[in-house]
Design an enzyme around this catalytic site. Structure first.
Site, PDB file in Angstrom:
ATOM      1  N   CYS A   1      67.595 -13.413   8.993  1.00 36.03           N
ATOM      2  CA  CYS A   1      66.391 -13.517   9.928  1.00 36.03           C
ATOM      3  C   CYS A   1      65.923 -12.122  10.134  1.00 36.03           C
ATOM      4  O   CYS A   1      65.335 -11.648   9.247  1.00 36.03           O
ATOM      5  CB  CYS A   1      66.874 -14.402  11.061  1.00 36.03           C
ATOM      6  SG  CYS A   1      65.411 -14.832  11.994  1.00 36.03           S
TER       7      CYS A   1
ATOM      8  N   HIS B   1      68.674 -19.137   8.945  1.00 37.12           N
ATOM      9  CA  HIS B   1      70.093 -18.948   9.467  1.00 37.12           C
ATOM     10  C   HIS B   1      71.300 -19.690   8.661  1.00 37.12           C
ATOM     11  O   HIS B   1      71.579 -21.084   9.104  1.00 37.12           O
ATOM     12  CB  HIS B   1      70.285 -19.358  10.687  1.00 37.12           C
ATOM     13  CG  HIS B   1      69.409 -18.301  11.827  1.00 37.12           C
ATOM     14  ND1 HIS B   1      69.741 -17.278  12.292  1.00 37.12           N
ATOM     15  CD2 HIS B   1      68.187 -18.091  12.187  1.00 37.12           C
ATOM     16  CE1 HIS B   1      69.167 -16.613  12.993  1.00 37.12           C
ATOM     17  NE2 HIS B   1      67.930 -17.057  12.935  1.00 37.12           N
TER      18      HIS B   1
ATOM     19  N   GLU C   1      74.300 -19.428   8.471  1.00 38.06           N
ATOM     20  CA  GLU C   1      75.430 -19.584   9.404  1.00 38.06           C
ATOM     21  C   GLU C   1      75.471 -20.923  10.367  1.00 38.06           C
ATOM     22  O   GLU C   1      76.472 -21.228  10.933  1.00 38.06           O
ATOM     23  CB  GLU C   1      75.677 -18.414  10.096  1.00 38.06           C
ATOM     24  CG  GLU C   1      74.973 -18.177  11.448  1.00 38.06           C
ATOM     25  CD  GLU C   1      73.406 -17.725  11.107  1.00 38.06           C
ATOM     26  OE1 GLU C   1      72.873 -17.329  12.149  1.00 38.06           O
ATOM     27  OE2 GLU C   1      73.143 -17.624   9.935  1.00 38.06           O
TER      28      GLU C   1
END
Length: 171
Positions: free
Chosen positions: A49, A144, A146
């Site tokens: 990001c 993102h 994660e």
């Protein structure tokens, strides 16, 4: 590297507007130095990001300060599809269109020196960049990973790090 504070550089001039927050100059300076150090040290680098935006700015690129359609609601991670560019590092990791967890309102405008766009959103927004002739494994993603279930990008980073670790590394 990841984050959601604004990276301030558009056509070599800072911009603050209705849809942007105040600059984080100390954070920008520190994180841009971190990107430069990682590139100089030839360590695998994954920009997430804000980290992708910083990678772009560190290499002389610029950002669009506000785009619509990539934030579902304030504080809510949304999803949208990204399409890999064939022949890129990212396409080697994720060869098919994938739905990714997203929360951003800034985007790459002009690509930094040496960067290649390696994935796009349906609306054409650059969603991944890489440095194909750069020092080692360098990838930036606008989303993102994660926050999602697909671990391929994260696994690729770990594999790249393992491949560059010194043979005699010890604690």
């Amino acid at each position: 590297m990841q984050g959601d504070e604004e990276v301030r550089k558009v056509a070599d001039r800072p911009l603050i507007g209705v849809s942007t927050g105040p600059p984080a100059r100390a954070r920008d300076t520190w994180e841009l130095a971190l990107v430069a150090a990682a590139l100089d040290a030839h360590v695998p680098l994954l920009g997430i990001c804000r980290g992708m935006q910083l990678l772009n700015v560190a290499l002389g690129g610029t950002l669009v300060q506000h785009i619509g359609g990539h934030v579902e609601a304030v504080g809510v991670i949304g999803r949208h599809p990204v399409r890999p560019v064939p022949g890129t590092l990212y396409a080697g990791v994720v060869p098919e269109e994938a739905s990714v967890p997203t929360y951003h309102h800034q985007a790459v405008d002009r690509l930094g020196t040496g960067l290649t766009a390696s994935a796009h959103a349906v609306d054409g927004t650059v969603e991944a960049v890489e440095l194909p002739s750069g020092p080692g494994w360098v990838l930036g993603v606008q989303w993102h990973p994660e926050m999602g279930e697909d671990v391929r990008v994260m696994r690729a980073l770990v594999e790249a790090a393992g491949a560059t670790a010194p043979e005699s590394a010890s604690c």
